[in-house]
Scaffold this active site. Structure first.
Site, PDB file in Angstrom:
ATOM      1  N   CYS A   2       0.843  -1.202   0.000  1.00 21.31           N
ATOM      2  CA  CYS A   2       0.000   0.000   0.000  1.00 21.31           C
ATOM      3  C   CYS A   2       0.872   1.243   0.000  1.00 21.31           C
ATOM      4  O   CYS A   2       2.084   1.165   0.127  1.00 21.31           O
ATOM      5  CB  CYS A   2      -0.851   0.004   1.269  1.00 21.31           C
ATOM      6  SG  CYS A   2      -1.663  -1.552   1.592  1.00 21.31           S
ATOM      7  N   ARG A  27       1.013   1.849  -5.862  1.00 22.26           N
ATOM      8  CA  ARG A  27       1.282   0.835  -4.823  1.00 22.26           C
ATOM      9  C   ARG A  27       0.025   0.068  -4.436  1.00 22.26           C
ATOM     10  O   ARG A  27       0.069  -0.883  -3.666  1.00 22.26           O
ATOM     11  CB  ARG A  27       1.878   1.510  -3.573  1.00 22.26           C
ATOM     12  CG  ARG A  27       3.171   2.258  -3.832  1.00 22.26           C
ATOM     13  CD  ARG A  27       3.622   3.012  -2.604  1.00 22.26           C
ATOM     14  NE  ARG A  27       4.022   2.116  -1.550  1.00 22.26           N
ATOM     15  CZ  ARG A  27       5.217   1.524  -1.479  1.00 22.26           C
ATOM     16  NH1 ARG A  27       6.085   1.741  -2.434  1.00 22.26           N
ATOM     17  NH2 ARG A  27       5.522   0.699  -0.521  1.00 22.26           N
ATOM     18  N   TRP A  74      -3.621  -1.882  -1.158  1.00 22.44           N
ATOM     19  CA  TRP A  74      -3.626  -3.138  -1.905  1.00 22.44           C
ATOM     20  C   TRP A  74      -4.039  -4.180  -0.902  1.00 22.44           C
ATOM     21  O   TRP A  74      -3.324  -4.442   0.075  1.00 22.44           O
ATOM     22  CB  TRP A  74      -2.253  -3.450  -2.489  1.00 22.44           C
ATOM     23  CG  TRP A  74      -2.304  -4.677  -3.353  1.00 22.44           C
ATOM     24  CD1 TRP A  74      -2.964  -4.817  -4.538  1.00 22.44           C
ATOM     25  CD2 TRP A  74      -1.754  -5.970  -3.074  1.00 22.44           C
ATOM     26  NE1 TRP A  74      -2.844  -6.093  -5.011  1.00 22.44           N
ATOM     27  CE2 TRP A  74      -2.108  -6.825  -4.150  1.00 22.44           C
ATOM     28  CE3 TRP A  74      -0.989  -6.486  -2.044  1.00 22.44           C
ATOM     29  CZ2 TRP A  74      -1.720  -8.164  -4.205  1.00 22.44           C
ATOM     30  CZ3 TRP A  74      -0.603  -7.827  -2.102  1.00 22.44           C
ATOM     31  CH2 TRP A  74      -0.975  -8.642  -3.170  1.00 22.44           C
ATOM     32  N   ASN A  98       0.985  -0.216   5.984  1.00 26.03           N
ATOM     33  CA  ASN A  98       1.387  -0.936   4.774  1.00 26.03           C
ATOM     34  C   ASN A  98       2.101  -2.185   5.229  1.00 26.03           C
ATOM     35  O   ASN A  98       3.044  -2.113   6.020  1.00 26.03           O
ATOM     36  CB  ASN A  98       2.329  -0.059   3.932  1.00 26.03           C
ATOM     37  CG  ASN A  98       2.979  -0.878   2.807  1.00 26.03           C
ATOM     38  OD1 ASN A  98       2.408  -1.862   2.358  1.00 26.03           O
ATOM     39  ND2 ASN A  98       4.165  -0.466   2.395  1.00 26.03           N
ATOM     40  N   GLY A  99       1.659  -3.360   4.761  1.00 23.71           N
ATOM     41  CA  GLY A  99       2.369  -4.587   5.131  1.00 23.71           C
ATOM     42  C   GLY A  99       1.406  -5.639   5.651  1.00 23.71           C
ATOM     43  O   GLY A  99       0.221  -5.629   5.334  1.00 23.71           O
ATOM     44  N   GLU A 501      19.790 -17.524 -12.925  1.00 23.72           N
ATOM     45  CA  GLU A 501      19.343 -16.161 -13.238  1.00 23.72           C
ATOM     46  C   GLU A 501      20.335 -15.138 -12.694  1.00 23.72           C
ATOM     47  O   GLU A 501      20.667 -14.159 -13.344  1.00 23.72           O
ATOM     48  CB  GLU A 501      17.938 -15.935 -12.666  1.00 23.72           C
ATOM     49  CG  GLU A 501      17.434 -14.496 -12.675  1.00 23.72           C
ATOM     50  CD  GLU A 501      17.374 -13.846 -14.067  1.00 23.72           C
ATOM     51  OE1 GLU A 501      17.582 -14.569 -15.057  1.00 23.72           O
ATOM     52  OE2 GLU A 501      17.182 -12.620 -14.135  1.00 23.72           O
ATOM     53  N   LYS A 505      22.331 -12.343 -14.968  1.00 24.44           N
ATOM     54  CA  LYS A 505      22.300 -10.904 -14.697  1.00 24.44           C
ATOM     55  C   LYS A 505      23.707 -10.335 -14.672  1.00 24.44           C
ATOM     56  O   LYS A 505      23.975  -9.270 -15.238  1.00 24.44           O
ATOM     57  CB  LYS A 505      21.584 -10.640 -13.367  1.00 24.44           C
ATOM     58  CG  LYS A 505      20.077 -10.759 -13.483  1.00 24.44           C
ATOM     59  CD  LYS A 505      19.485  -9.555 -14.167  1.00 24.44           C
ATOM     60  CE  LYS A 505      18.181  -9.744 -14.885  1.00 24.44           C
ATOM     61  NZ  LYS A 505      18.109 -10.769 -15.883  1.00 24.44           N
ATOM     62  N   GLU A 508      25.240 -10.365 -18.316  1.00 25.77           N
ATOM     63  CA  GLU A 508      24.687  -9.423 -19.308  1.00 25.77           C
ATOM     64  C   GLU A 508      24.872  -7.974 -18.888  1.00 25.77           C
ATOM     65  O   GLU A 508      24.765  -7.075 -19.716  1.00 25.77           O
ATOM     66  CB  GLU A 508      23.212  -9.716 -19.585  1.00 25.77           C
ATOM     67  CG  GLU A 508      22.261  -9.540 -18.431  1.00 25.77           C
ATOM     68  CD  GLU A 508      20.809  -9.812 -18.841  1.00 25.77           C
ATOM     69  OE1 GLU A 508      20.465  -9.597 -20.007  1.00 25.77           O
ATOM     70  OE2 GLU A 508      20.034 -10.241 -17.987  1.00 25.77           O
ATOM     71  N   HIS A 524      31.352 -32.501  -8.850  1.00 28.74           N
ATOM     72  CA  HIS A 524      31.487 -33.052 -10.209  1.00 28.74           C
ATOM     73  C   HIS A 524      32.194 -32.078 -11.130  1.00 28.74           C
ATOM     74  O   HIS A 524      31.988 -32.091 -12.337  1.00 28.74           O
ATOM     75  CB  HIS A 524      30.093 -33.411 -10.742  1.00 28.74           C
ATOM     76  CG  HIS A 524      29.357 -34.346  -9.865  1.00 28.74           C
ATOM     77  ND1 HIS A 524      29.569 -35.710  -9.860  1.00 28.74           N
ATOM     78  CD2 HIS A 524      28.428 -34.131  -8.902  1.00 28.74           C
ATOM     79  CE1 HIS A 524      28.798 -36.280  -8.955  1.00 28.74           C
ATOM     80  NE2 HIS A 524      28.093 -35.342  -8.360  1.00 28.74           N
ATOM     81  N   LYS A 623      16.298  -5.737 -26.165  1.00 33.13           N
ATOM     82  CA  LYS A 623      15.230  -6.065 -25.211  1.00 33.13           C
ATOM     83  C   LYS A 623      14.385  -7.220 -25.724  1.00 33.13           C
ATOM     84  O   LYS A 623      13.886  -8.027 -24.962  1.00 33.13           O
ATOM     85  CB  LYS A 623      14.321  -4.835 -24.992  1.00 33.13           C
ATOM     86  CG  LYS A 623      13.244  -5.050 -23.928  1.00 33.13           C
ATOM     87  CD  LYS A 623      13.842  -5.369 -22.584  1.00 33.13           C
ATOM     88  CE  LYS A 623      12.803  -5.743 -21.558  1.00 33.13           C
ATOM     89  NZ  LYS A 623      13.429  -6.337 -20.352  1.00 33.13           N
TER      90      LYS A 623
HETATM   91  C1  AGP Z   1      17.099 -11.221 -19.520  1.00 32.26           C
HETATM   92  O1  AGP Z   1      17.629 -10.247 -18.648  1.00 32.26           O
HETATM   93  C2  AGP Z   1      17.514 -10.982 -20.970  1.00 32.26           C
HETATM   94  N1  AGP Z   1      17.093  -9.697 -21.389  1.00 32.26           N
HETATM   95  C3  AGP Z   1      17.039 -12.128 -21.876  1.00 32.26           C
HETATM   96  O2  AGP Z   1      17.594 -13.320 -21.375  1.00 32.26           O
HETATM   97  C4  AGP Z   1      15.510 -12.319 -21.984  1.00 32.26           C
HETATM   98  O3  AGP Z   1      15.013 -12.845 -20.777  1.00 32.26           O
HETATM   99  C5  AGP Z   1      15.247 -13.304 -23.117  1.00 32.26           C
HETATM  100  O4  AGP Z   1      15.708 -12.713 -24.307  1.00 32.26           O
HETATM  101  C6  AGP Z   1      13.762 -13.663 -23.253  1.00 32.26           C
HETATM  102  O5  AGP Z   1      13.003 -12.497 -23.543  1.00 32.26           O
HETATM  103  P1  AGP Z   1      11.411 -12.588 -23.476  1.00 32.26           P
HETATM  104  O6  AGP Z   1      11.049 -12.878 -22.063  1.00 32.26           O
HETATM  105  O7  AGP Z   1      10.937 -11.262 -23.946  1.00 32.26           O
HETATM  106  O8  AGP Z   1      10.988 -13.701 -24.387  1.00 32.26           O
END
Ligand code: AGP
Length: 628
Positions: A2, A27, A74, A98-99, A501, A505, A508, A524, A623
């Site tokens: 909230c 929020r 919320w 809030n919470g 993940e 991050k 990239e 292994h 993107k």
């Molecule tokens: C994630 O940080 C990257 N930008 C990339 O791995 C992305 O997740 C991937 O290209 C898939 O994109 P989408 O979810 O739009 O399909």
């Protein structure tokens, strides 16, 4: 999650509070309300729905006091209506919250036994009762808050006022943010700087278990036990362009901070608060196109969805990059909750490996952009094979969204940063909902289990806000972190995809070598990688993998590895073998991945920023990868 705002000063509190709530409306917008001093009493005006409904009610309202509080909600406890809207007022004490108060059931039972009658179904009202009872003895609001604080467990930020001290506002928190704007003879306290910036750029950040007391023009900060605290006053430097980024240096950092809201927006359409059950709202199995979905009959669609999904015997989850890692976490959720076999595939592999897709299979594709070429190709291949298909997208009417049979949405809002953040955690929220739904449909979980899973989901946004506090930790630590030759991210079970993940991050954004590994794989091979220049990031929450993960960590420690560990609460065992320990709020195994994502994102963000990289547009990337 909230939005709360409090104001003391010479301006009209109604104007300051309502404009502040407008800035915080993202929020939550289930209901809104204010409590503002008028002729020595706090007048409460509340309205269900968006802030506009409250504004209509306030048009004819005049207040002559200098103090007031406001709230945009919320809903987590109690359905969104006027009865459950904040502020809650009890015998002259008015409060906004809030919470989540986790021990609300015990508190409610204790108050009920004392004959207390309740005017709402919320956990927040209970705190107003507790303070109203204490203030009768202390005759002082600040002292009453100090006595109530130890009784509360959960994530909360609260503003409270009392008619017998009409120049005093008290604020306190554990988790969700509270920021104090220090103006000329005025104070604005709010959940976000956005509600403060137009009044002052001088702010103080309230820490957990600190209590702020605004009395007239005086602002004092104390520890929970009453020791005065000297707080640094920060100056917010925003350029006009940064206002578009809501004051954040990059869109990615803004989107990391938007994640509590993103998860809330993703799950809200699918949760029935009154019964604490899930539904799949308007998935679209009863219509043939997205245009028809806009006017779908929800009841009819719910029946068509149940009919379609109860015959499913296997699920393929197919995606790329970060979306693929969300899907991998989804496998753990679906198999453990819904007891259904799940295969996860990278889309570029799935589309060429001639997958065997048996009858009664569901192919679930995940794509923030809804335009990723490999994922789209996988979707088309699945449809050609006669499979039922569903997508989880962020961009509505994207190609993947349009071409899927069933539609679920991340509802994260525009994600500008190329490195995906809020879409990822929203997808984890949706996969939670989907798993719980299928679990009930397939009679794999009880009613009580469903309620527990839903409660855990509803608590997530407030818990995420608490974890966002690590932003400052990584800003300070990033210089040391970038010195390592590489990072090895590890986790077990549902935490393993988070290791993948986290490594992605860093790759990239910082262009550093990083790998994600299943912690059980250390012996292994990866153990040979470890020396003092290799930083290990171990994701080790208190779940059923905890003991084994800690022993993996001890093996790494024994070989001189430097360690960041991410665990649950105060964990002396992990702290003792880590160079940096980051604690997460105690949460269900189903919610831990959503919380773990935040420090992993912040680590990569701040290391990349410290290197001077273009965080929002990392080199070589786009993107949306609309080509193979
Ligand atoms: C994630 O940080 C990257 N930008 C990339 O791995 C992305 O997740 C991937 O290209 C898939 O994109 P989408 O979810 O739009 O399909």
């Amino acid at each position: 999650m909230c939005g709360i705002v409090g104001y003391y000063g010479p301006q009209d509190p109604k104007d300051v509070i309502v404009s502040g709530l407008k800035r915080l409306e993202y929020r939550g917008y289930d209901s809104a309300g204010v409590a503002i001093l008028n002729d020595g009493k706090f007048k409460v005006v509340r309205a269900p729905g968006k802030l506009g409904e409250l504004q209509k009610k306030l048009e004819t309202e005049k207040f002559n006091g200098a103090l007031g509080i406001g709230h945009t909600r919320w809903a987590t406890h109690g359905v969104p209506n006027e009865r459950n809207a904040h502020p809650h007022k009890v015998n002259g004490v008015s409060l906004v919250h809030n919470g989540i108060i986790e021990n609300y059931a015990q508190i409610k039972e204790r108050l009920r036994k004392d004959g207390v009658e309740f005017s709402s179904d919320t956990d927040s009202e209970l705190v107003a009762h507790l303070i109203a009872r204490k203030v009768k003895d202390t005759k002082d609001l600040f002292k009453a808050v100090q006595q109530v604080l130890p009784e509360l467990t959960g994530a909360y930020s609260i503003l409270v006022v009392w008619e017998d001290q009409p120049d005093t506002m008290v604020a306190f928190k554990n988790g969700p943010p509270l920021i104090i704007g220090v103006g000329e003879k005025e104070a604005v306290i709010a959940s976000d700087v956005q509600a403060i910036i137009s009044h002052t750029k001088k702010v103080m950040y309230l820490e957990d278990f600190e209590v702020a007391k605004v009395q007239g023009n005086k602002i004092e900060i104390f520890s929970a036990t009453g020791e005065p605290r000297k707080k640094e006053i920060h100056q917010i430097e925003w350029s006009a362009e940064q206002v578009e980024k809501a004051g954040f240096k990059h869109f990615m950092l803004k989107e990391i901070h938007e994640q509590p809201r993103a998860v809330a927006n993703a799950i809200a359409p699918h949760i029935r608060l009154d019964s604490k059950t899930v539904q799949l709202k308007n998935v679209g199995f009863s219509v043939n196109s997205l245009d028809e979905l806009a006017k779908v009959d929800s009841e009819k669609d719910a029946l068509a969805t149940a009919e379609k999904l109860k015959g499913i015997e296997r699920i393929f989850i197919v995606a790329c990059g970060t979306s693929n890692y969300a899907g991998m976490a989804g496998k753990y959720l679906l198999e453990r909750i819904a007891k259904i076999p799940v295969e996860c595939d990278i889309a570029s592999e799935f589309r060429y490996r001639e997958p065997v897709i048996p009858p009664r299979s569901l192919v679930l594709v995940i794509s923030q952009s809804g335009e990723t070429a490999d994922t789209l190709a996988a979707l088309r291949l699945a449809k050609q094979a006669g499979a039922t298909t569903m997508s989880i997208c962020n961009v509505r009417h994207s190609t993947i969204d349009r071409e899927s049979h069933g539609h679920l949405y991340m509802n994260s809002g525009a994600e500008i940063g190329v490195a995906s953040t809020k879409a990822f955690v929203s997808t984890l929220g949706i996969l939670n909902v989907f798993s719980i739904y299928l679990g009930r449909l397939r009679q794999a979980i009880s009613e009580q289990q469903e309620k527990e899973f839903v409660d855990a989901l509803l608590a997530a946004p407030a818990q995420m806000e608490a974890v966002l506090a690590y932003d400052r930790f990584f800003a300070e630590a990033s210089g040391r972190l970038k010195a390592f030759r590489g990072l090895l991210y590890m986790g077990r079970g549902i935490n393993f995809p988070l290791a993948l993940e986290g490594a992605l991050k860093l790759k990239e954004l910082a262009y550093m070598h990083a790998e994600g590994y299943a912690a059980g794989e250390m012996k292994h091979g990866p153990l040979a990688l470890i020396d003092e220049r290799m930083l290990i990031v171990m994701v080790a929450p208190h779940d059923n993998h905890y003991e084994k993960t800690v022993s993996n960590l001890e093996e790494a420690r024994a070989r001189g590895g430097k360690i960041i560990s991410i665990g649950t609460g105060d964990d002396p065992a992990l702290k003792g073998i880590s160079d940096f320990y980051l604690s997460l709020p105690k949460a269900s195994w189903t919610i831990n991945p959503i919380l773990e994502a935040i420090p992993l994102q912040l680590l990569a963000y701040h290391v990349a920023d410290a290197m001077g990289h273009d965080v929002d547009q990392p080199r070589n990337l786009a993107k949306s990868v609309t080509v193979e």
